[in-house]
Design an enzyme around this catalytic site. Structure first.
Site, PDB file in Angstrom:
ATOM      1  N   TYR A 108       0.841  -1.194   0.000  1.00 29.24           N
ATOM      2  CA  TYR A 108       0.000   0.000   0.000  1.00 29.24           C
ATOM      3  C   TYR A 108       0.880   1.250   0.000  1.00 29.24           C
ATOM      4  CZ  TYR A 108      -2.890   3.593   2.338  1.00 29.24           C
ATOM      5  OH  TYR A 108      -3.526   4.757   2.682  1.00 29.24           O
ATOM      6  N   ASP A 194      -1.239  -5.825   9.418  1.00 26.73           N
ATOM      7  CA  ASP A 194      -2.355  -4.936   9.087  1.00 26.73           C
ATOM      8  C   ASP A 194      -3.458  -5.797   8.482  1.00 26.73           C
ATOM      9  OD1 ASP A 194      -4.138  -3.112   7.961  1.00 26.73           O
ATOM     10  OD2 ASP A 194      -2.563  -1.676   7.483  1.00 26.73           O
ATOM     11  N   ILE A 196      -6.732  -4.981   7.959  1.00 22.70           N
ATOM     12  CA  ILE A 196      -7.863  -4.091   7.720  1.00 22.70           C
ATOM     13  C   ILE A 196      -8.881  -4.680   6.738  1.00 22.70           C
ATOM     14  CG2 ILE A 196      -6.663  -2.857   5.874  1.00 22.70           C
ATOM     15  CD1 ILE A 196      -7.980  -0.300   6.791  1.00 22.70           C
ATOM     16  N   LYS A 238     -12.808  -0.499   5.919  1.00 26.19           N
ATOM     17  CA  LYS A 238     -13.080  -1.337   4.749  1.00 26.19           C
ATOM     18  C   LYS A 238     -14.172  -2.363   5.046  1.00 26.19           C
ATOM     19  CE  LYS A 238      -9.565   0.856   3.119  1.00 26.19           C
ATOM     20  NZ  LYS A 238      -9.786   2.073   2.329  1.00 26.19           N
TER      21      LYS A 238
END
Length: 437
Positions: A108, A194, A196, A238
């Site tokens: 990302y 992470d 998410i 998300k």
């Protein structure tokens, strides 16, 4: 300037109607009177530890997302203003300026900001390639570690992984995660995961949280104190489609990290109003079950539409099982195997086709020609427009190649062709749709 607009924003709209429907049916959640709470309780003071009701509800939601394979302790949660804040706080807690974290590519692009700008931490890429489906390997981790230490003279403090991956849309296998844990144990490193996008996994059996594995290793009489070096970040941006609520969390078994991160979270708190509303929503078990089930079904169906549409045009995507996007191989449309050619193709896709896509180079991919295409920001009619536009573009690209080949042998030059007028890259697919449907 234009590329920044494209690569940062994912407009999550697939299941927002479910949240809106719940709010319409539960107006008391925003009235500040539910469960004994009053406006004064919410407005006059905020404990940076967070509202207990929200932390309990969030811990339950996180467990539910992972099919209850892990029971999350609310006392080990640190509330943050999204995962941007969570990741930065962890860098401050785990590393000194000049230290390094290893991060698998492609990753990302926001990590270049979140992990580095204010902390002084350096990102060292662990390179992955399409040759094995962009899976992480122990040799790649070792190569990155040695490069950081010997070539850059950096102290490596840990690894940061994204599982499921943005931009790949894949979940790490148990074997990959065990490799990471073994490597971290060998080098005495921290691991930050992470997660998410964990609620977007439509094949839930293949998703394994790093916390689940860390607990298993700890229960196997692990002597490396692994559990204190494994940390997870998560948010509702998300999985619940609420990025504007800025509701994130750090989860850790390290009491020192929890204490320091809690104090640092006071610079980016989740508002009491937001916590109050979300605690009501996430405590509604009937709604949570329906939302998780329906959201995964919609993601799977919408993604399948995009994959089939691209396949019909002869374009392949990386096999994936999560996320709100596809990792698409467009190398066949490059004029040369270079990142310059990739950027040229990206500009044409943006300005001539009106496709809001992100080039692989913005994710630090080592291979030119990969693009991330998001499908969560358009409805079915808009996707049909997107496919129709790209078919015209693909046919024109093939015609260009043929004419260029002929011109090399003294035949007629490149043929002119036309697409709709260029559109600003910040336009959403919905805006494009209104122009064409």
């Amino acid at each position: 300037m234009c590329i920044d607009l494209v690569k940062w924003f994912i407009f999550v709209q697939l299941s927002l109607d479910l949240v809106e429907s719940w709010l319409e049916s539960n107006p008391e959640a925003t009235a500040f009177t539910n469960g004994g709470s009053t406006f004064r309780d919410i407005a006059l003071f905020q404990d940076y530890h967070g509202l207990p009701a929200f932390k309990n509800a969030l811990a339950g939601f996180m467990a539910r997302i992972g099919d209850n394979k892990v029971s999350f302790d609310p006392n080990k949660l640190v509330l943050t203003a999204g995962t941007t804040s969570a990741n930065e706080i962890l860098m401050f807690c785990l590393a000194e300026p000049g230290d390094a974290f290893l991060v698998p590519t492609p990753y990302y692009p926001g990590f270049d900001r979140d992990l580095k700008w204010r902390t002084g931490v350096e990102i060292i890429p662990i390179h992955r390639s399409s040759s094995n489906g962009f899976k992480i390997t122990e040799s790649a981790m070792e190569e990155a570690f040695q490069y950081a230490q010997k070539q850059l003279n950096r102290t490596v403090k840990g690894l940061l992984i994204t599982n499921p991956s943005n931009p790949l849309g894949t979940t790490m296998t148990r074997h990959e995660l065990n490799q990471i844990i073994h490597f971290a144990n060998t080098k005495n490193l921290h691991v930050v995961s992470d997660e998410i996008y964990s609620g977007t996994v439509f094949d839930s059996l293949s998703f394994v949280s790093i916390i689940e594995l860390a607990l298993q290793h700890e229960n196997s009489h692990n002597k490396h104190n692994l559990l204190s070096r494994v940390h997870m970040v998560y948010s509702l941006s998300k999985d619940l489609g609420l990025p504007g609520f800025r509701a994130g969390v750090i989860y850790s078994h390290n009491e020192t990290v929890i204490s320091a991160a809690t104090k640092m979270s006071s610079f980016g708190l989740v508002s009491s109003q937001t916590q109050h509303l979300l605690s009501s929503m996430l405590s509604d078990e009937k709604f949570v079950q329906k939302y998780i089930r329906e959201n995964k079904t919609r993601i799977k169906n919408r993604k399948q539409m995009l994959i089939l549409g691209l396949k019909d045009l002869g374009i392949e995507c990386l096999n994936s099982n999560a996320g709100l996007f596809c990792w698409v191989n467009m190398r066949r449309f490059l004029k040369s195997n270079t990142f310059e050619a990739e950027m040229e193709l990206w500009r044409r896709l943006i300005y001539e086709v009106g496709w809001n896509v992100s080039p692989g180079s913005s994710f630090h991919c080592v291979e030119p020609g990969w693009f991330r295409i998001c499908f969560a920001n358009m409805d079915e009619r808009t996707m049909a427009v997107a496919m129709r536009r790209f078919r015209v573009f693909a046919d024109a690209m093939r015609a260009e190649k043929i004419n260029n080949t002929k011109s090399q042998f003294g035949q007629r030059g490149r043929k002119k062709w036309a697409l709709p007028l260029p559109l600003p890259c910040s336009l959403s697919f919905e805006m494009i749709e209104r122009k064409e449907i």
